[in-house]
Every structure is written in structure tokens, then in C-alpha cells.
Design a protein around this motif. Structure first.
Motif, short mmCIF file in Angstrom:
data_model
loop_
_atom_site.label_atom_id
_atom_site.label_comp_id
_atom_site.label_asym_id
_atom_site.label_seq_id
_atom_site.Cartn_x
_atom_site.Cartn_y
_atom_site.Cartn_z
N LYS A 123 0.84 -1.20 0.00
CA LYS A 123 0.00 0.00 0.00
C LYS A 123 0.87 1.25 0.00
CE LYS A 123 -1.53 1.84 3.63
NZ LYS A 123 -1.98 2.73 4.63
N SER A 124 1.92 1.26 0.82
CA SER A 124 2.83 2.41 0.88
C SER A 124 3.55 2.62 -0.43
CB SER A 124 3.85 2.22 2.00
OG SER A 124 3.23 2.18 3.24
N LEU A 125 3.91 1.52 -1.10
CA LEU A 125 4.59 1.62 -2.39
C LEU A 125 3.68 2.28 -3.41
CD1 LEU A 125 7.10 0.79 -4.12
CD2 LEU A 125 5.80 -1.26 -4.70
N PHE A 126 2.43 1.86 -3.47
CA PHE A 126 1.49 2.46 -4.41
C PHE A 126 1.18 3.91 -4.07
CE2 PHE A 126 0.45 -1.95 -5.67
CZ PHE A 126 0.57 -1.79 -7.04
N LYS A 127 1.08 4.23 -2.79
CA LYS A 127 0.86 5.63 -2.40
C LYS A 127 2.05 6.49 -2.81
CE LYS A 127 -0.80 6.70 1.65
NZ LYS A 127 -1.07 6.71 3.10
N PHE A 128 3.27 5.97 -2.63
CA PHE A 128 4.47 6.71 -3.00
C PHE A 128 4.48 7.00 -4.50
CE2 PHE A 128 8.81 6.59 -4.68
CZ PHE A 128 9.37 7.67 -4.01
N TRP A 129 4.31 5.94 -5.32
CA TRP A 129 4.35 6.15 -6.76
C TRP A 129 3.16 6.98 -7.24
CZ3 TRP A 129 8.58 6.40 -9.01
CH2 TRP A 129 9.62 5.53 -8.75
N GLY A 130 2.02 6.86 -6.59
CA GLY A 130 0.87 7.70 -6.94
C GLY A 130 1.16 9.16 -6.66
N SER A 131 1.78 9.45 -5.52
CA SER A 131 2.14 10.83 -5.18
C SER A 131 3.17 11.39 -6.14
CB SER A 131 2.70 10.90 -3.75
OG SER A 131 1.76 10.44 -2.83
N ILE A 132 4.17 10.58 -6.50
CA ILE A 132 5.18 11.02 -7.46
C ILE A 132 4.52 11.30 -8.81
CG2 ILE A 132 7.21 10.26 -8.78
CD1 ILE A 132 7.88 11.06 -5.93
N ILE A 134 1.38 12.18 -9.42
CA ILE A 134 0.60 13.42 -9.31
C ILE A 134 1.52 14.63 -9.37
CG2 ILE A 134 -0.82 14.80 -7.74
CD1 ILE A 134 -2.11 12.11 -6.85
N ALA A 135 2.66 14.57 -8.69
CA ALA A 135 3.61 15.68 -8.70
C ALA A 135 4.16 15.92 -10.10
CB ALA A 135 4.74 15.42 -7.71
N ILE A 136 4.48 14.86 -10.83
CA ILE A 136 5.00 15.01 -12.19
C ILE A 136 3.95 15.60 -13.11
CG2 ILE A 136 5.77 13.71 -14.21
CD1 ILE A 136 7.28 11.87 -12.24
N ILE A 137 2.72 15.12 -13.00
CA ILE A 137 1.64 15.66 -13.83
C ILE A 137 1.43 17.15 -13.52
CG2 ILE A 137 -0.86 15.58 -14.26
CD1 ILE A 137 -0.62 12.49 -13.90
N ALA A 138 1.42 17.50 -12.25
CA ALA A 138 1.27 18.92 -11.86
C ALA A 138 2.42 19.75 -12.41
CB ALA A 138 1.19 19.04 -10.34
N PHE A 139 3.64 19.21 -12.35
CA PHE A 139 4.81 19.92 -12.88
C PHE A 139 4.66 20.15 -14.38
CE2 PHE A 139 9.01 19.67 -14.91
CZ PHE A 139 9.57 20.84 -14.39
N TYR A 140 4.19 19.14 -15.12
CA TYR A 140 4.00 19.30 -16.56
C TYR A 140 2.96 20.36 -16.87
CZ TYR A 140 6.90 15.30 -17.84
OH TYR A 140 7.93 14.44 -18.06
N PHE A 141 1.84 20.37 -16.13
CA PHE A 141 0.84 21.40 -16.35
C PHE A 141 1.40 22.78 -16.04
CE2 PHE A 141 -2.52 18.04 -16.13
CZ PHE A 141 -3.08 18.31 -17.38
N LEU A 142 2.17 22.89 -14.98
CA LEU A 142 2.80 24.16 -14.63
C LEU A 142 3.77 24.59 -15.72
CD1 LEU A 142 3.19 26.40 -12.49
CD2 LEU A 142 5.01 24.99 -11.52
N LEU A 143 4.53 23.65 -16.24
CA LEU A 143 5.48 23.95 -17.31
C LEU A 143 4.77 24.41 -18.57
CD1 LEU A 143 8.53 23.82 -17.97
CD2 LEU A 143 8.12 21.52 -18.84
#
Length: 154
Positions: A123-132, A134-143
Motif C-alpha cells: 500500500k505504501s509503495l502504491f501511495k508513493f508512486w501515486g504521489s510522485i 501526481i507531482a510530475i503531472i502537476a509539474f508538466y501542467f505548470l510547465l
């Protein structure tokens, strides 16, 4: 009325782990162990690169001049970026290793507590990669937004 409702509690449903499921879980632990070892090796190489690349940049005058105004701060940025990337690869490798060890123990010895721990790590592994993710997608939208705003302003 309340007494009748309390008497109608649904029977507790027990999860049945069949031999097929145990076999699948055992196979998962083998792959998790393999991926954790590969992850540890790659993260160590990335962390070593974090401290080696700046030395290589500084030792090669042609590359150092291409760095231009960044100079030594450019090598510091490279070190920080690679070090963070190494740590981002190290953490999921730890979780995969926990999944492999605890899951194998749970499957082979019927240890419910170990299997619970393996599933918590999963569960922690999936939460970690899910958070990463989301952060990458947000970074791309910001870019994209910044590039669009820059083109509109030009």
C-alpha cells in the motif's frame, strides 16, 4: 427496535486464501526481491554519480566553459538533483524488499502478521508512486502554463 437491529448484524466474512493465491503471492515476492535489488544498485549508482559528475565537469575545461554563468552553482544543482533522484529510487526499493521478505514469510509459514505487513508495504509503495505521478503531472501542467504565458508575453 434497536435491539432487533443489533441482532441482525451481518456475519463476519472471512477471506479465504487458496493455494493459487499463495502461489501468486510467492511469485510476487520473488519479483519484488529482484526489483528491490535492482533498485538498490541503480540508486547507489545514481548517488555515486551525484558526487562524480560535478568532479568530471570541473576537470574538463570545455564542459566547464559550456556551463557558462552557472559555474560551480551548476555542479551543485547537478549534485542535488542526482542525489534526490537516488533517494527517490532508494525508498521504493526498501518497500519492495519488505514486501519480498514479509510476504515470503507469510506465505511459507502461514504467518498472518507478516502477510499484513507485506500488504501494508505494498500500500505504501502504491501511495508513493501515486504521489510522485501526481507531482510530475502537476509539474508538466505548470510547465505548459509557463511556456504558454511566456509565448503570450513575447
Amino acid at each position: 427496535m434497536i435491539e432487533e437491529f443489533e441482532e441482525q448484524k451481518p456475519a463476519e466474512v472471512k477471506l479465504v486464501v487458496t493455494e493459487d493465491i499463495r502461489s501468486y503471492l510467492y511469485d510476487i515476492t520473488k519479483w519484488a526481491k529482484f526489483l528491490s535489488v535492482v533498485g538498490f544498485v541503480v540508486s547507489i549508482f545514481v548517488i555515486i554519480a551525484a558526487f562524480s559528475i560535478p568532479a568530471l565537469i570541473n576537470s574538463n575545461p570545455a564542459v566547464a566553459t559550456q556551463m557558462g554563468q552557472l559555474g560551480s552553482s551548476g555542479t551543485t544543482i547537478v549534485t542535488i538533483v542526482y542525489f534526490v533522484l537516488g533517494l527517490l529510487l532508494f525508498y521504493p526499493s526498501i518497500l519492495l524488499n519488505k514486501i519480498a521478505n514479509k510476504g515470503k514469510q507469510g506465505v511459507l509459514f502461514g504467518d498472518q502478521e507478516s502477510l499484513n505487513s507485506a500488504m501494508a508495504s505494498l500500500k505504501s509503495l502504491f501511495k508513493f508512486w501515486g504521489s510522485i505521478t501526481i507531482a510530475i503531472i502537476a509539474f508538466y501542467f505548470l510547465l505548459i502554463f509557463m511556456v504558454g504565458a511566456g509565448m503570450a508575453g513575447a
